[in-house]
Design an enzyme around this catalytic site. Structure first.
Site, PDB file in Angstrom:
ATOM      1  N   GLU A  32       0.817  -1.192   0.000  1.00  0.00           N
ATOM      2  CA  GLU A  32       0.000   0.000   0.000  1.00  0.00           C
ATOM      3  C   GLU A  32       0.861   1.257   0.000  1.00  0.00           C
ATOM      4  O   GLU A  32       1.892   1.295   0.657  1.00  0.00           O
ATOM      5  CB  GLU A  32      -0.806  -0.063   1.300  1.00  0.00           C
ATOM      6  CG  GLU A  32      -1.955   0.847   1.339  1.00  0.00           C
ATOM      7  CD  GLU A  32      -2.753   0.607   2.614  1.00  0.00           C
ATOM      8  OE1 GLU A  32      -3.058  -0.556   2.936  1.00  0.00           O
ATOM      9  OE2 GLU A  32      -3.044   1.600   3.273  1.00  0.00           O
TER      10      GLU A  32
ATOM     11  N   CYS B 127       3.439   8.209   1.672  1.00  0.00           N
ATOM     12  CA  CYS B 127       3.742   7.267   2.747  1.00  0.00           C
ATOM     13  C   CYS B 127       4.031   5.921   2.087  1.00  0.00           C
ATOM     14  O   CYS B 127       3.146   5.327   1.472  1.00  0.00           O
ATOM     15  CB  CYS B 127       2.534   7.178   3.679  1.00  0.00           C
ATOM     16  SG  CYS B 127       2.698   5.915   4.945  1.00  0.00           S
TER      17      CYS B 127
ATOM     18  N   CYS C 295       4.950  -7.511   8.471  1.00  0.00           N
ATOM     19  CA  CYS C 295       5.894  -6.989   9.457  1.00  0.00           C
ATOM     20  C   CYS C 295       6.058  -7.991  10.591  1.00  0.00           C
ATOM     21  O   CYS C 295       5.082  -8.558  11.062  1.00  0.00           O
ATOM     22  CB  CYS C 295       5.389  -5.654  10.000  1.00  0.00           C
ATOM     23  SG  CYS C 295       6.544  -4.881  11.143  1.00  0.00           S
TER      24      CYS C 295
ATOM     25  N   CYS D  89       3.211  -5.486  16.538  1.00  0.00           N
ATOM     26  CA  CYS D  89       2.519  -4.580  17.456  1.00  0.00           C
ATOM     27  C   CYS D  89       1.040  -4.973  17.474  1.00  0.00           C
ATOM     28  O   CYS D  89       0.452  -5.238  16.421  1.00  0.00           O
ATOM     29  CB  CYS D  89       2.689  -3.143  17.007  1.00  0.00           C
ATOM     30  SG  CYS D  89       4.423  -2.686  16.862  1.00  0.00           S
TER      31      CYS D  89
ATOM     32  N   CYS E 150      -1.654  -2.919  15.262  1.00  0.00           N
ATOM     33  CA  CYS E 150      -1.340  -2.562  13.877  1.00  0.00           C
ATOM     34  C   CYS E 150      -1.827  -3.598  12.869  1.00  0.00           C
ATOM     35  O   CYS E 150      -1.553  -4.789  13.006  1.00  0.00           O
ATOM     36  CB  CYS E 150       0.163  -2.371  13.741  1.00  0.00           C
ATOM     37  SG  CYS E 150       0.680  -2.050  12.048  1.00  0.00           S
TER      38      CYS E 150
ATOM     39  N   CYS F 153      -2.185   4.130   6.959  1.00  0.00           N
ATOM     40  CA  CYS F 153      -1.331   3.108   6.358  1.00  0.00           C
ATOM     41  C   CYS F 153      -1.654   1.679   6.789  1.00  0.00           C
ATOM     42  O   CYS F 153      -1.998   1.433   7.922  1.00  0.00           O
ATOM     43  CB  CYS F 153       0.126   3.395   6.684  1.00  0.00           C
ATOM     44  SG  CYS F 153       0.805   4.656   5.628  1.00  0.00           S
TER      45      CYS F 153
END
Ligand code: SAH
Ligand code: SF4
Length: 339
Positions: free
Chosen positions: A90, A103, A110, A114, A117, A331
């Protein structure tokens, strides 16, 4: 075939010389790629056909394909791209009074994990190459017709977990004869990979650093960020101090506000004490709810009270209000809706 955006200027020069053409041709080719933003090498009308052919045989411009483009009223444009290997990433463009900001994504998924997220939901599939990050700048400009003047590296992924490609990306977009996006107009956000923050201090580029702290103590931070088991709040703060000492640059502290988790007046006082005397700026961001996480956004009252404590303690802070203008909140979420 190699993605043309993966080459630094020096690498392009080397390639061209190796193929028997004079060095100065690299400057012309670079201009076509980054100023004219061509899609095919045969658009280069001032270089010998032989060089056009060599470039065409060895390089491609095609890094990804547009899947979805979403334009919102406030001028934010979100793009979902397919990287040709079924991986989706994205990129988001945001309007600012000083221009358009992109961005960008640095990894597919990832591994930092977290709990708040959407990007962390998917384990990292792979790193993006430098050219795939550069490609997002070129492609979004073309797919929207706007000119990008600044970059935030806050899309999907942990940029410092893809450090080598990140640094290469800086060199490519920064090149004065190409995109020429100044280092001061680039901000990289990290979840706090301590050794990399220290390494980054010695990079010698004036790229801005933002650190996602989200809590002033280990008890709260560990609840939100698994990475806190590896790098504790104190270590992150020490690394930030080290970075400030080496670079003499101000660091942004990112702090997402989550209802009754990290947003009390006591927590604000603790944060103020932790950051006292440091050359930092706190960005208070309203949490954007994701369905996988149990957290809720702090009420405006709690956010304002938190902000007031920081102000009263002379900590420079900004309270972000509008979600649409909040690039962080934007994001990673488009992609997660399409998994
Ligand atoms: N991995 C890096 C950069 C990408 S995330 C990092 O964590 O810093 C960019 C920013 O978006 C981070 O500050 C992150 O905490 C924030 N963010 C992630 N999910 C969010 C959400 N649901 N609401 C608001 N901000 C979020
Ligand atoms: Fe990764 Fe940043 Fe999301 Fe954490 S907030 S999971 S580090 S992208």
């Amino acid at each position: 075939m190699t993605l043309i955006y993966d080459l630094t200027f020096e690498e392009l020069e080397e390639f061209i010389v190796e193929k028997g053409f004079p060095k100065y041709r690299a400057g012309q080719v670079w201009h076509w790629i980054y100023v004219q933003k061509i899609d095919y090498f045969n658009q280069m009308n001032n270089v010998p056909q032989g060089l056009v052919d060599v470039m065409t045989e060895n390089f491609t411009f095609d890094s990804m394909e547009l899947v979805i483009k979403n334009v919102s009223d406030d001028g934010t444009i979100k793009f979902l791209y397919d990287l040709h290997d079924a991986n989706l990433i994205e990129t988001v463009l945001m309007k600012h009074n000083y221009g358009m900001s992109a961005c960008v994504t640095t990894q597919v998924g990832c591994n930092i994990g977290c709990s708040f997220c959407a990007s962390g939901v998917l384990k990292k599939q792979r790193d993006l190459s430098a050219g795939e990050i550069v490609g997002q700048i070129i492609k979004t400009e073309k797919d929207s017709g706007v000119r990008i003047s600044s970059i935030v590296i806050m899309g999907i992924g942990e940029p410092f977990d893809n450090y080598k490609n990140l640094v290469k990306f800086f060199k490519i977009v920064n090149h004065p004869k190409g995109l020429a996006i100044g280092a001061r107009h680039i901000t990289v956000s990290t979840s706090g990979l301590v050794p990399k923050i220290k390494e980054f201090a010695h990079l010698g580029l004036q790229v801005n650093l933002a650190v996602s702290l989200h809590a002033p103590n280990n008890e709260i931070r560990s609840k939100l960020m698994k990475i806190n088991d590896r790098f504790k709040v104190e270590e992150v703060i020490d690394a930030i101090k080290y970075y400030i000492q080496v670079t003499n640059r101000r660091v942004t502290i990112e702090y997402i506000m989550i209802q009754e988790v990290n947003d009390s007046v006591e927590t604000a006082k603790e944060l103020a004490a932790l950051l006292k005397g440091m050359n930092v700026y706190v960005n208070l961001i309203p949490y954007n709810k994701v369905k996988e996480a149990p957290w809720e956004r702090s009420t405006l009252e709690r956010r304002e009270a938190f902000y007031k404590v920081l102000k009263d303690n002379k900590i420079t802070a900004v309270l972000r209000r509008e979600q649409g203008h909040d690039i962080n909140a934007a994001c990673g979420q488009l992609r997660s809706q399409h998994l």
